[in-house]
Design an enzyme around this catalytic site. Structure first.
Site, PDB file in Angstrom:
ATOM      1  N   ILE A 478       0.950  -1.073   0.247  1.00 49.06           N
ATOM      2  CA  ILE A 478       0.146   0.566  -0.420  1.00 49.06           C
ATOM      3  C   ILE A 478       0.587   1.632  -0.165  1.00 49.06           C
ATOM      4  O   ILE A 478       0.733   2.195  -1.283  1.00 49.06           O
ATOM      5  CB  ILE A 478      -1.210   0.387   1.171  1.00 49.06           C
ATOM      6  CG1 ILE A 478      -2.039  -1.407   1.122  1.00 49.06           C
ATOM      7  CG2 ILE A 478      -1.620   1.135   1.265  1.00 49.06           C
ATOM      8  CD1 ILE A 478      -2.474  -1.583   0.019  1.00 49.06           C
ATOM      9  N   THR A 578       0.994   0.924   7.728  1.00 50.49           N
ATOM     10  CA  THR A 578       1.018  -0.681   8.279  1.00 50.49           C
ATOM     11  C   THR A 578       0.151  -1.189   8.595  1.00 50.49           C
ATOM     12  O   THR A 578      -0.889  -0.485   8.915  1.00 50.49           O
ATOM     13  CB  THR A 578       3.127  -0.213   9.612  1.00 50.49           C
ATOM     14  OG1 THR A 578       1.896   0.072  10.301  1.00 50.49           O
ATOM     15  CG2 THR A 578       3.690  -0.071   9.461  1.00 50.49           C
ATOM     16  N   GLU A 629     -10.119   6.895   6.272  1.00 49.53           N
ATOM     17  CA  GLU A 629     -11.242   6.278   5.189  1.00 49.53           C
ATOM     18  C   GLU A 629     -10.812   5.101   4.717  1.00 49.53           C
ATOM     19  O   GLU A 629     -12.156   4.600   4.419  1.00 49.53           O
ATOM     20  CB  GLU A 629     -11.508   7.160   3.550  1.00 49.53           C
ATOM     21  CG  GLU A 629     -12.840   7.551   2.960  1.00 49.53           C
ATOM     22  CD  GLU A 629     -13.841   7.372   3.799  1.00 49.53           C
ATOM     23  OE1 GLU A 629     -14.614   6.164   3.613  1.00 49.53           O
ATOM     24  OE2 GLU A 629     -14.707   8.343   3.523  1.00 49.53           O
ATOM     25  N   VAL A 632     -12.269   1.156   6.217  1.00 51.13           N
ATOM     26  CA  VAL A 632     -13.499   0.123   5.672  1.00 51.13           C
ATOM     27  C   VAL A 632     -13.808   0.449   4.500  1.00 51.13           C
ATOM     28  O   VAL A 632     -13.337   1.367   3.769  1.00 51.13           O
ATOM     29  CB  VAL A 632     -14.712   0.429   6.317  1.00 51.13           C
ATOM     30  CG1 VAL A 632     -16.135  -0.141   6.022  1.00 51.13           C
ATOM     31  CG2 VAL A 632     -14.720   0.467   8.063  1.00 51.13           C
ATOM     32  N   LYS A 705     -14.083  -4.429  10.615  1.00 56.78           N
ATOM     33  CA  LYS A 705     -14.770  -3.219   9.789  1.00 56.78           C
ATOM     34  C   LYS A 705     -15.919  -2.798   9.842  1.00 56.78           C
ATOM     35  O   LYS A 705     -16.341  -1.543  10.137  1.00 56.78           O
ATOM     36  CB  LYS A 705     -14.799  -3.416   8.785  1.00 56.78           C
ATOM     37  CG  LYS A 705     -13.282  -3.804   7.798  1.00 56.78           C
ATOM     38  CD  LYS A 705     -13.133  -4.246   6.235  1.00 56.78           C
ATOM     39  CE  LYS A 705     -11.706  -4.309   6.206  1.00 56.78           C
ATOM     40  NZ  LYS A 705     -12.032  -5.031   4.284  1.00 56.78           N
ATOM     41  N   GLY A 820      -7.578  -3.796  -2.587  1.00 56.13           N
ATOM     42  CA  GLY A 820      -6.710  -3.308  -3.926  1.00 56.13           C
ATOM     43  C   GLY A 820      -5.505  -3.069  -3.926  1.00 56.13           C
ATOM     44  O   GLY A 820      -6.127  -1.750  -2.898  1.00 56.13           O
TER      45      GLY A 820
END
Length: 840
Positions: A478, A578, A629, A632, A705, A820
């Site tokens: 990410i 992380t 943001e 979730v 979540k 993703g």
């Protein structure tokens, strides 16, 4: 007619002296310069003070240092002069250095150094440079003569910072130049004068500027030019603000305000003689004469910006006096400032509360003890009676001043100043603004000076440009993808959206590196990615580059945060990419340092309720952004939508959601054509699961979540309160390896098929859905009818269905990729850009 002044750097080298000769010969100056005021060569004044102090201390090394000074001047003469001119210059140098040596020897013998003797010793810097300048100009074909300004500039006897006597000085200059040949250029000493008794005095640091202004005013010249080593007066100190730029024109009063509060290009008293005679002062760069410079004049063009510039004084002390005995008592201020004046103390800033309960003022650090003592002595009776508290001094403070004539007719200036300071967590100790509204001054901690000046400069001068100094922790999938996105879009962000992202620090679990000027995102990613195996051939190129980069050091979380905070950059932001509990456990510390936090890490918001409340409430109360943001549904606007609903007065009644991309993919494709275990294998092969699929199939991630959504709806839930229907039998989790897990999972295929077939018989399909309502959160595998929005899911999409007071008959549906690298990194970057919006 012109008067020009050359600073120490403009005369202190052979290259610089050559430039001065060229300037005085160019068409703009040839035949127009009446007086060229010379400062001492760069470093000479400090050097002379050092020699004097060494001599007083009996340190005879001053004799060797004096020889070095002498050689510097002799080298200058030897380069530019020859023949009789060189001989005359050498004679002058011999005489001046002999006189200086005798004076230093006297100080050494007596071991005394009075202010009067120190002024005499300091005067040699200008006497040497002006004498040499006259000879060099003559040798270059310019008719020039040395002028010792002590014979003309008359002062009081305040050694070290003497005040010139205008009437006596102007009369002496007028008389001298009435009899002087009109074509002769006089190379005059700056900085020095003499008392009416003929004793040498100095005009204070920067006094050569004042010398030029005095000559200009006395001779009523067209303009006074100050030649230095910068392009003019800047919007801020370029040593503090790299984006500072030159001011074309500035009024006398604006220039005096800026110079009073620390702008070093122009000496504050310089302006007064020129102001009285309406003579412009033109500040120019000897080393860049084509630059426009800054013209200080009575009728300066109005600035295109709301303010003209920002200046700061790095070292000040603030003294506060307070007590009920001050309220309504006339003459209190007069007594206080009278006591300070009797000690000759200079007051930099004054502010008093409207209740008259307290008054504070700023002084230079060296005047602190004297000022406290003066106040204590003056109000001894009131302090003894308890009517007034003991004077209190706060040290290590700085004053920032925002200056501009447009401030008087532009609303909201103060608001922008204090928003910029508050947004960066800078505490303001005292504020002062004159009735002219030309200047807003604030006292702050000295350690915040650079941050404050940069924050205010950006708020007013960067044409809407907002900078974020980013510190990124985690450069894996990410974080690394986000670095690529920053590198790809940074120019477009600056050009089209006026946002500049400056990567000031980056780290992974092994390395970290910092650069306040900004790291290249791709280079930082490559350096941090250097493999562990130093001995392997495949590791060599990146590892070697990492080892050679001096900025790279072993990662330590506390040190990373400490460096980030100590750099104290304006508009900083911390991004945690992380999944580490230790990192999320430091969010509170980071927010309390007034640094916003952006994260896709779910640990903080799904951990203890007390910690979640602590960081969320602190961020809200202090206005420090805490944005998450993407915790979730990755880049889907779920949390921001919930906030907008609550903000607009709506009430959320129920949330249903598919929150796991892995489980979404499996059940979207579970139609009976392949067993459940085969679909899990396929998901693993496509990269939709963790290396161990049980990390997804245990539904812990989806439960976190769901808990975050529940807390966003105001439900005070702890994680154990989330009801989770287990998908797998216990034997699957007990399997020692992944392959053993799949063996156990195959044994459960029949059970899954039975549930699927039962649902299909009713025209339904299985989905793993989270439900948040009535103070509870639960996750379960349930059959969904054909009309269910969850039946429209494809691939690994997520979906959140919100039923609220307004969206009751037709719930709001948010659908799209919930995982993703690209969409998640894009969501994190969007949160970083949201931080930039708070900087307006």
């Amino acid at each position: 007619m012109l008067v020009v002044k050359f600073g120490g750097t403009s005369l202190g080298s052979i290259d610089a002296m050559g430039r001065v000769i060229a300037l005085l010969k160019d068409p703009e100056h040839a035949g127009r310069v009446r007086v060229a005021v010379a400062s001492a060569f760069s470093g000479m004044t400090d050097g002379l003070i050092d020699l004097a102090r060494r001599a007083r201390a009996g340190d005879h090394t001053y004799t060797g240092l004096l020889k070095i000074m002498r050689k510097r001047h002799e080298d200058m003469a030897a380069f530019f002069l020859a023949g009789e001119g060189k001989k005359q210059a050498q004679n002058d140098l011999d005489a001046l250095f002999a006189e200086l040596a005798r004076m230093l020897d006297g100080v050494s013998i007596l071991q005394e150094l009075s202010p009067r003797i120190l002024d005499s010793i300091m005067s040699f810097g200008e006497r040497l440079s002006a004498s040499l300048l006259a000879k060099i100009l003559s040798g270059a074909g310019i008719s020039a003569q040395y002028l010792d300004a002590r014979t003309l500039i008359k002062t009081d006897r305040h050694h070290g910072n003497a005040h010139f006597l205008a009437e006596e000085t102007f009369d002496a200059i007028a008389s001298f130049f009435n009899d002087a040949p009109p074509s002769l250029l006089y190379a005059a000493t700056g900085f020095i004068g003499s008392s009416l008794q003929g004793v040498t005095t100095t005009l204070g640091r920067g006094g050569s500027d004042l010398t030029a202004s005095i000559f200009g005013a006395a001779l009523a010249v067209e303009e006074v030019e100050i030649w230095t080593d910068v392009d003019g007066i800047m919007t801020a100190d370029p040593k503090l603000v790299k984006n500072a730029f030159r001011i074309d024109q500035i009024s006398y009063v604006e220039a005096m305000e800026l110079s009073h509060f620390g702008a070093k290009v122009l000496y504050t008293p310089t302006i007064k003689p020129a102001l009285k005679k309406g003579i412009p002062i033109y500040i120019r760069n000897t080393f860049n004469p084509r630059a426009g410079g800054t013209r200080v004049t009575e009728n300066a063009k109005e600035s295109p910006y709301a303010i003209r510039g920002i200046s700061s004084m790095t070292h000040v002390a603030v003294i506060r006096i307070q007590g009920s005995g001050m309220v309504g008592v006339s003459g209190f201020s007069s007594r206080l400032f009278g006591a300070l004046a009797r000690r000759g103390l200079n007051i930099l800033l004054i502010t008093q509360s409207s209740s008259e309960y307290s008054i504070c003022f700023a002084v230079l650090p060296e005047d602190t003890e004297s000022a406290v003592m003066a106040a204590h002595e003056e109000f001894y009776r009131e302090i003894s009676a308890g009517a007034i508290d003991e004077p209190y001094a706060e040290r290590d403070m700085a004053v920032i001043a925002v200056v501009g004539s447009r401030m008087k007719k532009t609303a909201g200036i103060a608001g922008r100043v204090f928003h910029a300071l508050g947004r960066n967590g800078i505490n303001v100790v005292a504020v002062a603004q004159g009735s002219s509204e030309l200047n807003i001054s604030a006292v702050i901690s000295r350690q915040d000076e650079a941050k404050a000046v940069n924050a205010i400069h950006e708020a007013f001068f960067l044409a809407g440009m907002r900078s974020v100094n980013l510190f990124l922790l985690g450069t894996g999938l990410i974080g690394g993808t986000m670095l690529d996105q920053i590198a790809e879009h940074r120019e477009a962000l600056a050009r089209d959206h006026q946002v500049r992202i400056n990567l000031a620090g980056a780290a992974n679990s092994r390395y970290m590196l910092f650069d306040p000027e900004g790291l290249d995102p791709k280079e930082a990613k490559a350096l941090l990615k250097a493999p562990k195996g130093k001995g392997s051939a495949c590791a060599a190129p990146q590892e070697e580059a990492a080892a050679k980069d001096g900025r790279l050091e072993a990662f330590d979380l506390s040190r990373f945060i400490g460096i980030m905070q100590s750099m104290n950059l304006p508009n900083s932001a911390f991004c945690d990419c992380t999944a580490d509990d230790a990192v999320s456990g430091r969010y509170a510390d980071i927010l309390m340092g007034s640094i916003p936090v952006v994260t896709p890490n779910k640990r903080a918001n799904s951990g203890s309720l007390a910690y979640y409340k602590k960081i969320v409430s602190y961020a809200k109360e202090r206005g420090i952004p805490y944005l998450y943001e993407v915790t979730v549904c990755a880049g889907l606007p779920v949390i921001s939508t919930l906030r907008d609903l609550f903000l607009s007065g709506d009430k959320v009644r129920r949330i249903e959601a598919v929150l796991s991309g892995t489980l979404s993919y499996i059940f979207n494709n579970y139609d009976g054509t392949a067993p459940f275990s085969a679909l899990v294998r396929a998901a693993k092969e496509k990269g939709y699961t963790e290396p161990d699929p049980r990390d997804d199939l245990n539904a812990m991630d989806a439960a976190r979540k769901a808990l975050i959504l529940a807390r966003e709806c105001g439900m005070p839930l702890e994680f154990p309160a989330v009801a989770i229907e287990p998908l797998l039998p216990a034997s699957c989790f007990e399997a020692p390896t992944v392959e053993a897990f799949f063996t156990e999972l195959e044994k459960a295929d029949a059970s899954f098929e039975e549930r699927r077939a039962a649902a299909a018989a009713e025209g339904k399909a299985l989905r793993y859905v989270a439900v948040i309502e009535e103070g509870s959160a639960r996750l379960s595998l349930r059959p969904e009818s054909a009309e269910s929005p969850f039946r429209s899911l494809v691939d690994a999409d997520n979906m959140v269905v919100i039923t609220s007071q307004r969206y009751s008959s037709l719930p709001m549906v948010i659908k799209g990729p919930g995982a993703g690298a690209q969409v998640t990194a894009g969501g994190v970057l969007a949160d970083i850009l949201r931080i930039a919006k708070t900087l307006v």
